[in-house]
Every structure is written in C-alpha cells, then in structure tokens.
Design an enzyme around this catalytic site. Structure first.
Site, PDB file in Angstrom:
ATOM      1  N   GLU A   3     -12.593   1.849  -9.952  1.00  0.00           N
ATOM      2  CA  GLU A   3     -11.944   1.118 -11.228  1.00  0.00           C
ATOM      3  C   GLU A   3     -12.932   1.078 -12.246  1.00  0.00           C
ATOM      4  OE1 GLU A   3     -10.240  -0.469  -7.367  1.00  0.00           O
ATOM      5  OE2 GLU A   3     -12.400  -0.184  -7.965  1.00  0.00           O
ATOM      6  N   ASP A  50      -5.586  -8.990  -8.377  1.00  0.00           N
ATOM      7  CA  ASP A  50      -5.846  -7.981  -9.674  1.00  0.00           C
ATOM      8  C   ASP A  50      -4.737  -7.351 -10.123  1.00  0.00           C
ATOM      9  OD1 ASP A  50      -5.456  -6.520  -7.177  1.00  0.00           O
ATOM     10  OD2 ASP A  50      -7.252  -5.732  -7.331  1.00  0.00           O
ATOM     11  N   ARG A  78       0.755   4.038  -3.050  1.00  0.00           N
ATOM     12  CA  ARG A  78       0.368   5.374  -2.732  1.00  0.00           C
ATOM     13  C   ARG A  78       1.442   6.237  -2.614  1.00  0.00           C
ATOM     14  NH1 ARG A  78      -5.227   4.278   0.665  1.00  0.00           N
ATOM     15  NH2 ARG A  78      -5.563   1.995   0.085  1.00  0.00           N
ATOM     16  N   GLU A 107       0.763  -1.039   0.160  1.00  0.00           N
ATOM     17  CA  GLU A 107      -0.028   0.080  -0.004  1.00  0.00           C
ATOM     18  C   GLU A 107       0.951   1.250   0.105  1.00  0.00           C
ATOM     19  OE1 GLU A 107      -2.983   0.318  -0.385  1.00  0.00           O
ATOM     20  OE2 GLU A 107      -4.055  -1.634   0.081  1.00  0.00           O
TER      21      GLU A 107
END
Length: 510
Positions: A413, A253, A128, A124
């Site tokens: 998304e 994903d 980010r 993360e």
C-alpha cells in the site's frame, strides 16, 4: 540520443552494494527518467525475476511458494494464484518468455473445479484471479486468457445467489453454489464491481456488471450512522449495516477505493460513484483524520465504532492506500485540499518504515490524539479498542507506538501511494522514499529463492524473523508499483488505466 548505462557487475544486485558499480552516462533529456531511474527499475525487475524463478523452480502451478523451506502450498484452492496474479507484472517488466510459459499453464487450468471440500474465497479470487486474467488479456490479446477469465467469473457468480443479491463470502465451485453465511464484510461485497464490469465490457454480456452493481445500489440506499461512512459488516439477508467498526483499513478499505475507481473507469458517466466517494472522503476528513501529539507533521486515519462516535488511534498499513486514492481523487474531481492531506498521510506511511530498525513497516501503529490521550479499555464485538499502556513506543519522539502485530508481510500500500503521488505531483522525494523501502526489502526479506514475510520489524535477528510466506500480492503489487515508480509516467499512464485493488491495470472505457 538515449543515455547508456555501463554497469560492470555480474549479479544485477551488485548495484545495491555500491563499490562494484561503475555508471557512465548522461541524463536523457528527452525521457521522463534519467539513468538513476533506469538502474533502479532494472533492480526491481531483477527482484521480480529472482522471485519468479524461485516460484517456477519449487512451486510452479501451485498457489504459493514458501520461500524459506522452498515448499509449496495451495491454500487458495489450487488454481495457481501466484502465477495468475503475476501475469501482468511479467508483461509490464518485459519478461515475455516467463509470461508465455505462465499463459500456457493457465490455458490448461479448469477453473470450474477446485480442491475437494474447498470453498473458494469470492473476493480474493475476483481481485487476484479474475482481474489478473483480464489485465493479462488486455495486454497480450491472447483469447485463451479471456476464456479463462470468463470461466472464473462464471464459477464465482453463484456468490450473488442470496435473497438480497448481497454476495456470500465463499463459493463451493465444485457444487456450483455459495457457502451460506449470515454476514459479509463490505470490502468483500463491494470490491468486485470493477472486475465484473470489465468482464462485461470484454465479453459483451451485461449480466456480470448488472449483478455486481446491485450491491452498490443497496448500500447506497442503506441507513448509515453518518453520511458516507459504512460499518464493515453487512447482514446478507437484509442488506443492513449495523455492526463492525468503520475503517479505511482491513475489511473496509477497497470499498471506498472502488467508488472513485468506478468513476474513473466509466469516465464519469455515472454520477453515483463520485457522489458516494465525495461523501465518504468528506466524512473521513471530518471524523477520522487526526495528527500525532509527538510529531505535528504526522497525520493518520484512525477507526470509528459502528455508531461513528468512538475513535480508535490505530493506523493500519492497509490504510496507506488512502493517500494515493486522495491524490487520484484530487486530480479527477478537482479537490485540491485532498492532495494536501495526501502529502501528509504519505509522510506518515513512509515514517512507519523509516523509524524502525529494519526499515520495514509493521501491520499497524498506534497514536495518541491531540490531547495526548489514547483510547483505553476493553473492546466490544464491533470495535477493537487500543490500550496504549501496553503498547511499546518506537523511540521517544517518533510519533507512534507499536502494537502486538509487528510483522511485515510484503505489503504494497505505501509504495502504491508513492507511485501515484510521484505521478500526480512530480515530487522526486517519493522516488527516494520508494528506493529506500526497496533496499530494505532486499536487505531483510530476500531468501535464496524469493522473498519472505518478516515476523517483527523491530528485530534485526533476520534469520529468526523470516516466516516462510510470500503472498501473491508481493509480485502482483509491491514489485509492480516499485517498477512503475521508476518508469516514465506515460508507461501505463494513470490517464489511460485504472488499477484494481490488486494492482491489475484495466484500460479505461473508451
């Protein structure tokens, strides 16, 4: 001559209500977009300004604003994740004063330290924080941002200190070591390569790219249940993948996404990435793509168990990045059939919004397969089965069911795919769908200070549904993709930039 828009309003969002707005203009034939797009783009910009102002007032420097109570939290360790994640969005939307204030703050953050006792989530903070700093640096050329990006990259690099080089999922930044664990999901291990490659390019130090690339090489050679399909759990000690579902949704994903994006970023100079991407997409199309028994136009991507033999008719909102990925791949790798599938999947993703009472999408929906049967029964440790008998149908004939999690957490998304689909196909229907989604975000999630996640998209009891949460990706991704959807296609062109999985644009290697 460029067209002029005269909007007789005080509040920029009066334009959403209609009667108070007067627009007098002619379409600018020399531009990619006309007046309608300009009005919509400014509405999205005003939404960003509203959310940023709330964050600045109540949570500046903290990880997140809680947009109902107007409190703050530091659930990501206190680095100010929303601020960093928002930097390039501010720059793209020409909110330059806000950008400068944010950069001044970032320059004073010590990324070699975190809150006492906190272990930083590796993946993360790469997508980010590291990516946000790298992208903002490429836009502004402010050396302070590159220095801070290097600090973040170095602080998190100990994640790779395992016997195999497969990264651990968390890092004790203060101690300079990883937090030991036995396994890591493939999205966490395989969605940091683009960021570390960009860091190597900008600093001239190849160690970042080489260290992250080792993971790709290991997984490329690892045994798989089906060519191109990867169970989500990796044994850190052995590098083997033998448990967990196979999914293009959560925890799987972005692994698939980054095969294509590394190919694009490197301008096709490494055949490994395109080969692996095409293997995965061919396998997905063969084993994971189905269509609704209720609506023959509604296609979706379900999940498989770890052996790639059992299918689950669950379609996650997270999986709605797939049509955009397929469209990019169709253009880059000359795969026209992928674009046709992308159109069908984009339609389904939009219907996940369009067919709810609020116009917002749930975290996932459930389908029946072509035979009319759904997968029922108890799940196993590595595969979550779905009992359609306990699910609730949206409305008869709508094509899908709702499961237990009906929340909308401001996810990006679908609008990501809409932006890419418009830029690849030129079909304006994707702009109309995006605008409809934006209006419903405005209607149902806006608070006095920002925007809040929504507990149940099937309920119109708005005040009871706001959950007092705004993830940083709403500013980093959702609003950015909407803004770019209504911008000229040569503005942060897909020919010049590749977007990381948190929507941070990186200049493609020259």
């Amino acid at each position: 001559m460029a067209s002029r828009i005269i909007i007789e309003v005080v509040d920029p969002f009066d334009l959403l209500r209609g009667p108070q707005v007067t627009i007098k203009s002619k379409v600018d034939k020399n531009n990619d977009t006309g007046d309608t797009d300009k009005v919509r783009r400014q509405a999205v910009r005003a939404a960003m300004k509203h959310a940023w102002d709330g964050y600045s007032k109540y949570a500046f420097g903290h990880d997140e604003l809680q947009p109902v109570s107007n409190m703050s939290n530091d659930k990501w360790g206190g680095w100010g994740v929303t601020l960093i994640d928002s930097l390039d969005t501010l720059h793209i939307m020409e909110l330059y004063e806000e950008f400068r204030q944010a950069v001044t703050h970032v320059a004073g953050v010590d990324f070699s330290h975190a809150q006492d006792g906190f272990t930083t989530p590796f993946f993360e903070m790469i997508i980010r924080s590291l990516a946000g700093l790298l992208s903002a640096y490429e836009m502004s050329l402010d050396r302070r941002l590159l220095e801070k990006a290097k600090q973040v990259g170095d602080a998190l690099l100990p994640a790779f200190n395992s016997s195999t080089g497969i990264p651990y999922s968390r890092v004790d930044v203060n101690a300079g070591r990883a937090a030991p664990s036995n396994r890591v999901c493939i999205a966490e291990a395989g969605t940091v390569q683009l960021e570390y490659w960009k860091l190597s390019e900008l600093t001239g130090n190849p160690i970042y790219h080489k260290t992250a690339q080792r993971v790709v090489d290991i997984l490329d050679k690892a045994e798989k249940p089906h060519r191109g399909l990867y169970p989500i759990w990796i044994d850190i000690g052995t590098g083997k993948m033998n448990s967990g579902q196979i999914t293009f949704g959560g925890m799987g994903d972005s692994w698939y996404e980054y095969m294509l994006k590394q190919h694009i970023y490197s301008r096709g100079t490494h055949s490994q990435y395109s080969r692996m991407y095409e293997e995965s997409i061919d396998a997905m199309k063969e084993k994971m793509v189905k269509k609704s028994v209720f609506d023959p136009d509604m296609y979706y991507v379900g999940d498989l168990d770890s052996s790639a033999t059992r299918f689950s008719p669950k379609f996650q909102h997270l999986t709605c990045f797939v049509p955009g990925m397929l469209a990019l791949g169709s253009k880059t790798l000359d795969r026209p059939d992928d674009l046709e599938l992308a159109k069908k999947l984009t339609y389904t993703c939009f219907q996940m919004y369009n067919k709810t009472k609020t116009g917002l999408s749930a975290e996932y929906v459930l389908f029946r397969d072509e035979s009319g049967k759904g997968l029922t029964g108890k799940g196993t440790d590595d595969f979550a089965t779905v009992d359609l008998d306990t699910a609730t149908i949206a409305e008869q004939g709508d094509g899908f069911y709702f499961g237990n999690d009906r929340s909308y957490i401001l996810r990006p998304e679908t609008v990501e795919s809409l932006m890419i689909m418009y830029r690849i196909t030129g079909d304006k229907i994707y702009k109309e769908w995006g605008w409809q989604i934006f209006l419903d975000i405005e209607k149902w999630t806006k608070t006095s200070s920002a925007y809040s996640a929504y507990h149940d998209v099937t309920s119109t009891k708005r005040n009871e549904m706001l959950t007092d949460s705004m993830e940083s990706f709403f500013l980093a991704e959702t609003l950015k993709y909407l803004y770019l959807l209504f911008s000229p296609v040569n503005y942060y062109s897909l020919d010049d930039y590749v977007f990381n999985t948190e929507a941070h644009p990186f200049k493609i290697m020259s």
